[in-house]
Scaffold this active site. Structure first.
Site, mmCIF file in Angstrom:
data_model
loop_
_atom_site.group_PDB
_atom_site.id
_atom_site.type_symbol
_atom_site.label_atom_id
_atom_site.label_comp_id
_atom_site.label_asym_id
_atom_site.label_seq_id
_atom_site.Cartn_x
_atom_site.Cartn_y
_atom_site.Cartn_z
ATOM 1 N N LYS A 38 4.539 66.084 -11.827
ATOM 2 C CA LYS A 38 4.302 67.257 -12.675
ATOM 3 C C LYS A 38 4.345 68.531 -11.837
ATOM 4 C CE LYS A 38 -0.686 66.553 -12.141
ATOM 5 N NZ LYS A 38 -1.850 65.875 -12.732
ATOM 6 N N ARG A 136 -11.917 65.707 -21.027
ATOM 7 C CA ARG A 136 -10.767 66.609 -21.041
ATOM 8 C C ARG A 136 -9.833 66.169 -22.164
ATOM 9 N NH1 ARG A 136 -7.175 67.329 -15.594
ATOM 10 N NH2 ARG A 136 -6.339 65.307 -16.238
ATOM 11 N N TYR A 264 0.242 98.975 -0.082
ATOM 12 C CA TYR A 264 -0.287 99.579 -1.303
ATOM 13 C C TYR A 264 -1.766 99.906 -1.195
ATOM 14 C CZ TYR A 264 3.890 98.455 -4.049
ATOM 15 O OH TYR A 264 5.159 98.383 -4.549
ATOM 16 N N MET A 313 4.064 92.168 -4.308
ATOM 17 C CA MET A 313 4.714 91.167 -5.154
ATOM 18 C C MET A 313 5.777 90.394 -4.370
ATOM 19 S SD MET A 313 6.766 91.580 -8.743
ATOM 20 C CE MET A 313 5.452 92.414 -9.603
HETATM 21 C C1 LIG Z 1 -2.371 64.900 -11.832
HETATM 22 C C2 LIG Z 1 -2.826 63.575 -12.259
HETATM 23 C C3 LIG Z 1 -2.810 62.475 -11.378
HETATM 24 C C4 LIG Z 1 -2.491 62.598 -9.905
HETATM 25 O O1 LIG Z 1 -3.666 62.877 -9.183
HETATM 26 P P1 LIG Z 1 -3.662 63.060 -7.595
HETATM 27 O O2 LIG Z 1 -5.073 63.389 -7.257
HETATM 28 O O3 LIG Z 1 -2.732 64.190 -7.315
HETATM 29 O O4 LIG Z 1 -3.166 61.784 -7.003
HETATM 30 C C5 LIG Z 1 -3.134 61.231 -11.888
HETATM 31 N N1 LIG Z 1 -3.471 61.076 -13.194
HETATM 32 C C6 LIG Z 1 -3.539 62.118 -14.056
HETATM 33 C C7 LIG Z 1 -3.956 61.873 -15.457
HETATM 34 C C8 LIG Z 1 -3.234 63.396 -13.622
HETATM 35 O O5 LIG Z 1 -3.326 64.430 -14.476
#
Ligand SMILES: *Cc1c(COP(=O)(O)O)cnc(C)c1O
Length: 367
Positions: A38, A136, A264, A313
């Protein structure tokens, strides 16, 4: 290695492979692997990372959103892809690219089945997420009967996996809480087993779960940050290799006389004569503005050059008063794990955020 002539993020696939194999050495031979790619592969390049891991026979990928999965498919990735947080509005796109949704609530389950019915789908793989304490996303253990009701009334979907997520797998002070989560997940597995015709994959552990909780490995583990070289624990991070190196170049050198200011809002005023180097990387590239005023640094010809004044930036100015350097020289923002850890702690964050902040404007180079 040739020196860079512009701002680049170098991606080291040998390091990635080492890390994947190291994590696999912690698993039983039959435990499956899911690679989490991701957020552009934690800020690197998800397609490059995924293509390489696919060659190493990873079993699954996970992304957060549907678009991220579509990008992998367009790059030719064939391995199953779990979308961890799909939005209902993107379900059609998800099916079109054979992506597999995390289904985490009755609302989402109903919406997905309704769409599957209208599309005449059969046995489309879905993944059920259970909330065991993170609060969550996810069903509760009490929802098992409701879910089973939906599943018995349709042939459109099949449960490919059932999973949960640990709250504090890196924090051994929370061992009791984590063990309770694992127990609860075991209970969910038991209640489900009798209710499904097929045998889904059960999974729970992220990187620190893999390291600290072998009893949470189940059928598959979800490997995220450790692929990129971090284990949230010095001892294990040392066994991993750094994957992403951020480099740039000196655009211009300035002599700043005592009393002059730099950048800046006159974020720095010289209390002595100094020399600065201007580097073409700024907060739009992922150098958080809170690195300004000496909190962050870069390395030039082996010496640390602190950031002077405010981060712009597109640029930073760094102090090179005591560094033998010239315009055109290479600037290293980070090229090892310790620097990334130091930079993260300097602004009260974690390596995950330093890496994922590297914006798409920075050119990626594969080594
Ligand atoms: C991001 C994520 C992971 C990976 O976790 P790491 O600590 O980076 O290994 C695993 N499971 C879910 C549901 C996640 O959102």
């Amino acid at each position: 290695m040739t020196k860079t002539a512009e701002t680049v993020l170098e991606i080291n696939l040998n390091a990635l492979q080492h890390n994947f194999e190291y994590i696999k050495s912690k698993l039983k031979a039959n435990t499956k692997t899911l690679a989490v790619v991701k957020a552009y592969g934690y800020g690197t390049d998800a397609c490059v990372i995924a293509k390489h891991l696919e060659k190493l026979n990873v079993d699954y990928f996970a992304v957060a959103y549907v678009d991220e999965g579509v990008a992998l498919r367009k790059a030719g990735v064939k391995t199953p892809i779990l979308v961890l947080h799909p939005q209902i509005v993107h379900f059609k796109l998800l099916i079109k690219h054979c992506l597999e949704p995390n289904i985490f609530s009755e609302r989402v389950l109903k919406a997905f089945i309704d769409l599957m019915e209208s599309e005449n789908q059969k046995q489309y793989p879905i993944h059920l997420k259970f909330n065991t304490g993170l609060n969550r996303l996810g069903f509760k253990v009490e929802d098992v009967d409701t879910i089973s009701g939906y599943l018995h009334n349709t042939t459109t979907v099949k449960v490919a996996s059932i999973f949960s997520h640990l709250v504090a797998s890196e924090d051994l002070n929370e061992r009791e809480f984590s063990e309770n989560q694992i127990n609860l997940f075991n209970k969910i597995i038991d209640t489900f087993k009798s209710k499904l015709n097929n045998q889904p994959i059960f999974h729970m552990a992220n990187t620190s779960g893999i390291i600290n909780y072998p009893n949470a490995h189940f059928d598959m583990v979800r490997i995220g940050i450790s692929l990129y070289g971090f284990a949230n624990d010095q001892k294990y991070t040392e066994q991993l290799r750094n994957v992403a190196s951020l480099k740039s170049i000196i655009s211009q050198i300035h002599i700043i006389n005592k009393g002059e200011s730099v950048g800046y809002n006159r974020g720095y005023t010289a209390d002595r004569d100094i020399m600065t180097a201007t580097v073409p990387i700024g907060h739009a590239d992922g150098i958080h503005r809170s690195f300004g005023k000496g909190k962050g640094y870069v390395t030039i010809n082996g010496s640390k050059a602190p950031i002077v004044g405010n981060v712009c930036m597109d640029m930073i100015m760094v102090d090179v008063t005591n560094i033998n350097c010239e315009e055109g020289d290479e600037v290293v923002v980070f090229n090892n794990q310790q620097t990334i850890i130091d930079l993260a702690s300097a602004i009260d964050t974690i390596p995950y955020e330093i890496l994922t902040a590297i914006s798409q404007r920075v050119k990626r180079i594969v080594k």
